[in-house]
Design an enzyme around this catalytic site. Structure first.
Site, PDB file in Angstrom:
ATOM      1  CE  LYS A 175      -6.152  -0.160   1.809  1.00  0.00           C
ATOM      2  NZ  LYS A 175      -6.913  -0.744   2.895  1.00  0.00           N
ATOM      3  CD  GLU A 234      -2.803   1.268   2.458  1.00  0.00           C
ATOM      4  OE1 GLU A 234      -2.777   0.331   3.267  1.00  0.00           O
ATOM      5  OE2 GLU A 234      -3.563   2.237   2.562  1.00  0.00           O
TER       6      GLU A 234
END
Ligand code: 13P
Length: 340
Positions: free
Chosen positions: A219, A177
């Site tokens: 992500k 992420e």
């Protein structure tokens, strides 16, 4: 490393019509969320809130996995069922926030590097034994005057790659992420430039660290106008810029892109995902891993009162259903009206 298993879990997190619930708020973040509804952030209240979310009837139709915080992974329902077991019984996969949060990057004012690498192998092994099948590590990239710097991007990409390699070593699927924050007055064009640069750097580091991309998920942030930018891009512009940016920087071997919501309103996060899926023809699944955009309206309806649980669950179910429709590009405003 069993790459077949890693690939199976990664794919099981992004099946048609399903996405991830991010419920892994750390101590400071959950306190902030509870403050907003005047509820004290005690262990008992956090447990009750998460139990309300995880026992929502029917969410397994739309939710493939839930990201948990360390404390939550070890908690149980009021009746004593460990949360990972409760979720597994519904066919929902448990994941774990593996980082320990961002800290100031020395020598680079305004930038952070995410920490948690020390002792990570042992922590991940314990998380796996408690029932986690995937991990999450969030790197934060600020956009501003002269920001981000190359060093800021490099440091975070390096940490993400070391985390991802360790996850795969112990048998967890790493969710990678890198979040380019939407706070700031930058244009959508600047967000696209920074996101593309960061993603290219992240995938270069993952390659250097021998991470098997088929057993990972990305992500990312969507490509958005900064919150204080006077010109706000339309839903279609956001979808086009995001898909274009990812086609340029995310390898096709990655099975899924699961967006964070990052402070967008619940509806806008759904509309953006819907518009991207309507474009179609992408090599990866385009899905969600929302925290606030799935929980915001639910948290408000719950308000720390057990008597509101059923109403709050209906709202959570509704948001999950809307985002599921957005996975097919089939979300409509009428769906919102139906719930009202
Ligand atoms: P938001 O969707 O609220 O940005 O949270 C997702 C998340 O997990 C951030 O790390």
């Amino acid at each position: 490393m069993n790459t077949y298993e890693l690939e199976s879990v990664a794919q099981a997190l992004v099946p048609a019509g399903k996405g991830i619930l991010a419920a892994d708020e750390g101590s400071a973040t959950i306190k902030k969320r509870f403050d907003s509804i005047n509820v004290e952030s005690t262990e008992a209240n956090r447990r009750a809130y998460r139990e309300m979310l995880f026992t929502t009837p029917g969410t397994e139709e739309f939710i493939s996995g839930v990201i948990l915080f360390d404390e939550t992974l070890r908690q149980t329902t009021q009746e004593g069922t460990p949360f990972p077991e409760l979720l597994a019984n519904k066919g929902i996969i448990s994941g774990i926030k593996a980082d320990t949060g961002p800290n100031d990057l020395a020598g680079f004012p305004g930038e952070t590097v995410t920490e948690g690498l020390d002792g990570l192998r042992e922590r991940l092994t314990e998380f796996r034994d408690l029932g986690a099948k995937f991990g999450k590590w969030r790197a934060v990239i600020n956009v501003g005057d002269g920001l981000p710097t190359q060093c800021g991007i490099d440091s975070n990409a390096h940490a993400l790659a070391r985390y991802a390699a360790l996850c795969q070593e112990v048998g967890l699927v790493p969710i990678v992420e890198p979040e380019v924050l939407m706070e700031g007055s930058h244009t959508i064009k600047r967000c696209e430039e920074v996101t593309e640069t960061a993603l290219k750097r992240v995938y270069s580091e993952l390659h250097v660290h021998r991470v098997v991309l088929e057993g990972t998920l990305l992500k990312p942030n969507m490509v958005l106008s900064g919150t204080n930018c006077p010109v706000q891009a339309s839903v279609e512009e956001v979808a086009e810029a995001t898909v274009r940016c990812f086609r340029r920087s995310v390898p096709a071997a990655v099975p899924g892109v699961v967006f964070l919501s990052g402070g967008q309103s619940a509806k806008l996060a759904t509309e953006h995902l819907n518009a991207m899926n309507a474009i179609g023809n992408c090599p990866w699944e385009l899905s969600f891993s929302y925290g606030r955009a799935l929980q915001g309206p639910t948290l408000e309806a719950w308000g720390g009162n057990a008597a509101n649980a059923s109403k709050a669950q209906k709202i959570f179910y509704h948001r999950a259903r809307c985002n599921s429709a957005a996975r097919y590009g089939k979300y409509t405003q009428q769906m919102e009206a139906l719930a009202a």
